[in-house]
Design an enzyme around this catalytic site. Structure first.
Site, PDB file in Angstrom:
ATOM      1  N   GLY A   1      39.395  43.551  41.387  1.00 36.04           N
ATOM      2  CA  GLY A   1      37.959  43.472  41.903  1.00 36.04           C
ATOM      3  C   GLY A   1      38.207  42.267  42.314  1.00 36.04           C
TER       4      GLY A   1
ATOM      5  N   ARG B   1      44.561  48.716  42.274  1.00 36.29           N
ATOM      6  CA  ARG B   1      44.325  49.292  40.959  1.00 36.29           C
ATOM      7  C   ARG B   1      45.586  50.083  40.466  1.00 36.29           C
ATOM      8  NH1 ARG B   1      38.967  46.982  39.760  1.00 36.29           N
ATOM      9  NH2 ARG B   1      37.687  47.624  40.741  1.00 36.29           N
ATOM     10  N   SER B   2      46.170  49.131  39.926  1.00 34.32           N
ATOM     11  CA  SER B   2      47.504  50.603  40.513  1.00 34.32           C
ATOM     12  C   SER B   2      48.099  51.051  39.132  1.00 34.32           C
ATOM     13  CB  SER B   2      49.102  50.123  39.692  1.00 34.32           C
ATOM     14  OG  SER B   2      50.340  50.104  39.726  1.00 34.32           O
TER      15      SER B   2
ATOM     16  N   GLY C   1      40.380  39.737  36.125  1.00 32.67           N
ATOM     17  CA  GLY C   1      39.568  39.757  35.446  1.00 32.67           C
ATOM     18  C   GLY C   1      40.242  39.923  34.143  1.00 32.67           C
ATOM     19  N   ASP C   2      39.776  40.739  33.788  1.00 36.48           N
ATOM     20  CA  ASP C   2      40.264  41.173  31.853  1.00 36.48           C
ATOM     21  C   ASP C   2      41.197  42.229  32.062  1.00 36.48           C
ATOM     22  OD1 ASP C   2      38.254  40.799  29.772  1.00 36.48           O
ATOM     23  OD2 ASP C   2      37.211  42.382  29.874  1.00 36.48           O
TER      24      ASP C   2
ATOM     25  N   THR D   1      36.458  37.023  38.990  1.00 33.58           N
ATOM     26  CA  THR D   1      35.842  38.064  39.143  1.00 33.58           C
ATOM     27  C   THR D   1      34.428  37.397  39.756  1.00 33.58           C
ATOM     28  OG1 THR D   1      34.995  39.071  37.963  1.00 33.58           O
ATOM     29  CG2 THR D   1      36.058  37.927  37.050  1.00 33.58           C
TER      30      THR D   1
ATOM     31  N   ASP E   1      31.850  38.532  37.828  1.00 33.75           N
ATOM     32  CA  ASP E   1      31.129  38.823  36.760  1.00 33.75           C
ATOM     33  C   ASP E   1      30.624  37.441  36.068  1.00 33.75           C
ATOM     34  OD1 ASP E   1      30.952  41.943  37.736  1.00 33.75           O
ATOM     35  OD2 ASP E   1      32.182  42.140  36.408  1.00 33.75           O
TER      36      ASP E   1
ATOM     37  N   ASP F   1      33.020  36.799  32.883  1.00 35.54           N
ATOM     38  CA  ASP F   1      32.527  37.712  32.172  1.00 35.54           C
ATOM     39  C   ASP F   1      34.058  37.209  31.292  1.00 35.54           C
ATOM     40  OD1 ASP F   1      34.028  39.480  33.967  1.00 35.54           O
ATOM     41  OD2 ASP F   1      33.651  41.152  32.901  1.00 35.54           O
TER      42      ASP F   1
ATOM     43  N   ARG G   1      29.429  45.267  35.411  1.00 35.68           N
ATOM     44  CA  ARG G   1      29.700  46.382  34.648  1.00 35.68           C
ATOM     45  C   ARG G   1      28.724  46.705  33.281  1.00 35.68           C
ATOM     46  NH1 ARG G   1      34.778  48.941  36.916  1.00 35.68           N
ATOM     47  NH2 ARG G   1      35.268  46.814  36.644  1.00 35.68           N
TER      48      ARG G   1
ATOM     49  N   LYS H   1      -0.661  39.431  39.992  1.00 35.79           N
ATOM     50  CA  LYS H   1       0.513  40.062  41.231  1.00 35.79           C
ATOM     51  C   LYS H   1       0.412  41.264  41.221  1.00 35.79           C
ATOM     52  CE  LYS H   1       4.405  37.503  38.358  1.00 35.79           C
ATOM     53  NZ  LYS H   1       5.333  37.816  37.154  1.00 35.79           N
TER      54      LYS H   1
ATOM     55  N   ARG I   1      30.748  41.474  46.554  1.00 37.60           N
ATOM     56  CA  ARG I   1      31.893  40.191  46.637  1.00 37.60           C
ATOM     57  C   ARG I   1      32.755  39.703  47.999  1.00 37.60           C
ATOM     58  NH1 ARG I   1      34.761  45.284  43.167  1.00 37.60           N
ATOM     59  NH2 ARG I   1      35.649  45.574  44.773  1.00 37.60           N
TER      60      ARG I   1
END
Ligand code: F6P
Length: 374
Positions: free
Chosen positions: A61, A122-123, A152-153, A176, A178, A180, A222, A264, A307
């Site tokens: 991503g 993404r391959s 990323g990961d 990324t 994220d 993460d 995710r 509220k 993104r």
């Protein structure tokens, strides 16, 4: 000489044969060993090759700031007088030889641009041994000595496998939204995404307040709740649901009812994509619609707008630092590592740790979220 007698003990001939077999086996093992040493030596040699050309790709991503990282890698190569080759479309381009030499001027006017000028993909082919072997052949053919991957990961998992199979030097840069990735306090793109999300929630707040509505707002992440937790606090959300801390539906219902009782008139619930309470944000909203008629409910999924966009100054600086650090790590003969920033210092983490370990959610933030939403 002993001749083996029928039904008798094994004689010399037999032991000779047995010894011969052992000898053959030993010779074979020795040969295997020397072939293995040769392979190993080639791999070590490859690490020891002088670095003349670095290839660079972005994968997985995309995230705001990837372009700033590209610019930094290209310019660091220029500064240290080595060549840089851009690889288009991530690992798929690596396999197909979709390469282009890059110079410092080619990355002008790029630092402020969102997305990735090298494109991302993404391959599935790179997930296979054959695909990775093809990529290796292409890199060798192009005279490339090391590879920098931004992602990323998944990107790091591919890089590590590639190195294990071909001994090709690889260095990772965490990119990324994220946040993460273990081994860095911040990933490239996270800060920009947070600002994008907060800006969007601020707008939703206006309309939620005008109509006395309860909004469920889904944000990306995710498997991680960093975006939800931090944007939720920043945007003043009443509730924040993240995968790391599943407190259950009951508690959410109680808490929203208490808020109502406390006066509220509208509420914002920020839900991380990976949250485990409901199947998804729509199911969660449906549950409230069915069981609590007095709530006027809407769902808003922020999606891929998180993104995109021009990177924040924070992300531009982070990307620039990590791009330079990656090139310097390669020149320092480092491989299988990711460069990151911990406590404002550049740090290196093994790719396997970066993949295996998780960034912990800051418990203090959970408390802050709870206290400030009363
Ligand atoms: O980049 C990570 C991420 O933003 C996740 O938070 C999200 O689930 C995913 O990407 C979406 O990926 P895609 O663009 O393939 O739909």
């Amino acid at each position: 000489m002993f001749i083996r007698k029928k039904g008798g003990r094994k004689g010399f001939l037999f032991s000779y044969k047995k010894n011969e077999n052992v000898l053959v086996l030993l010779l074979y093992l020795n040969r295997l060993n020397s072939i293995y040493s040769l392979i190993l030596e080639c791999k070590i040699n490859q690490m020891n090759e002088p670095i003349k050309t670095i290839a660079l790709l972005t994968s997985g991503g995309d995230s705001p700031g990837m372009n700033a990282a590209i610019r930094a890698v290209v310019r660091a190569c220029s500064y240290y007088r080595i060549d840089c080759v851009g690889v288009y479309r991530g690992y798929q381009g690596l396999i197909e030889g979709d390469y282009e030499p890059m110079n410092a001027r080619q990355v002008s006017n790029l630092i402020n641009k969102g997305g990735t000028s090298l494109k991302s993909a993404r391959s599935t082919e790179f997930r296979t041994v054959e695909g990775r072997a093809k990529a290796y052949e292409q890199l060798k053919k192009a005279g490339i000595n090391a590879l920098v991957v931004v992602g990323g990961d998944g990107t790091f998992t591919g890089a590590l496998k590639f190195n294990e199979e071909h001994g090709f030097p690889v260095v990772g840069i965490p990119g990324t939204i994220d946040n993460d990735i273990f081994g860095t306090d911040f990933t490239i793109g996270y800060d920009t995404a947070l600002n994008t999300v907060v800006e969007a929630i601020d707008k939703i707040r206006d309309t939620a307040s005008s109509h006395n509505r309860l909004f469920f707002i889904e944000v990306m992440g995710r498997d991680a709740g960093f975006i939800a937790l931090n944007s939720g606090i920043g945007a003043g959300a009443g509730e924040i649901l993240i995968p790391e801390e599943n407190l259950g539906l009951e508690r959410l219902v109680d808490s929203l009812n208490t808020s109502k009782e406390n006066g509220k008139t509208s509420s914002l619930v920020v839900v991380s994509e990976g949250d485990k309470i409901g199947k998804n944000v729509f199911e969660l909203a449906a549950h409230f619609e069915e069981n609590f008629e007095d709530y006027d409910i809407r769902v808003s999924v922020l999606g891929h707008m998180q993104r995109g966009g021009s990177p924040s100054c924070f992300d531009r600086v982070l990307a620039s630092r990590l791009g330079v650090a990656a090139v310097e790590a390669i020149l320092d003969k480092k491989s299988n590592i990711m460069v990151g920033v911990i406590n404002n210092k550049i740090m290196q983490t093994s790719l396997s740790d970066a993949i295996k370990m998780n960034n912990e959610i800051n418990k203090e933030l959970l408390k802050v979220a709870e206290i400030t939403s009363v």
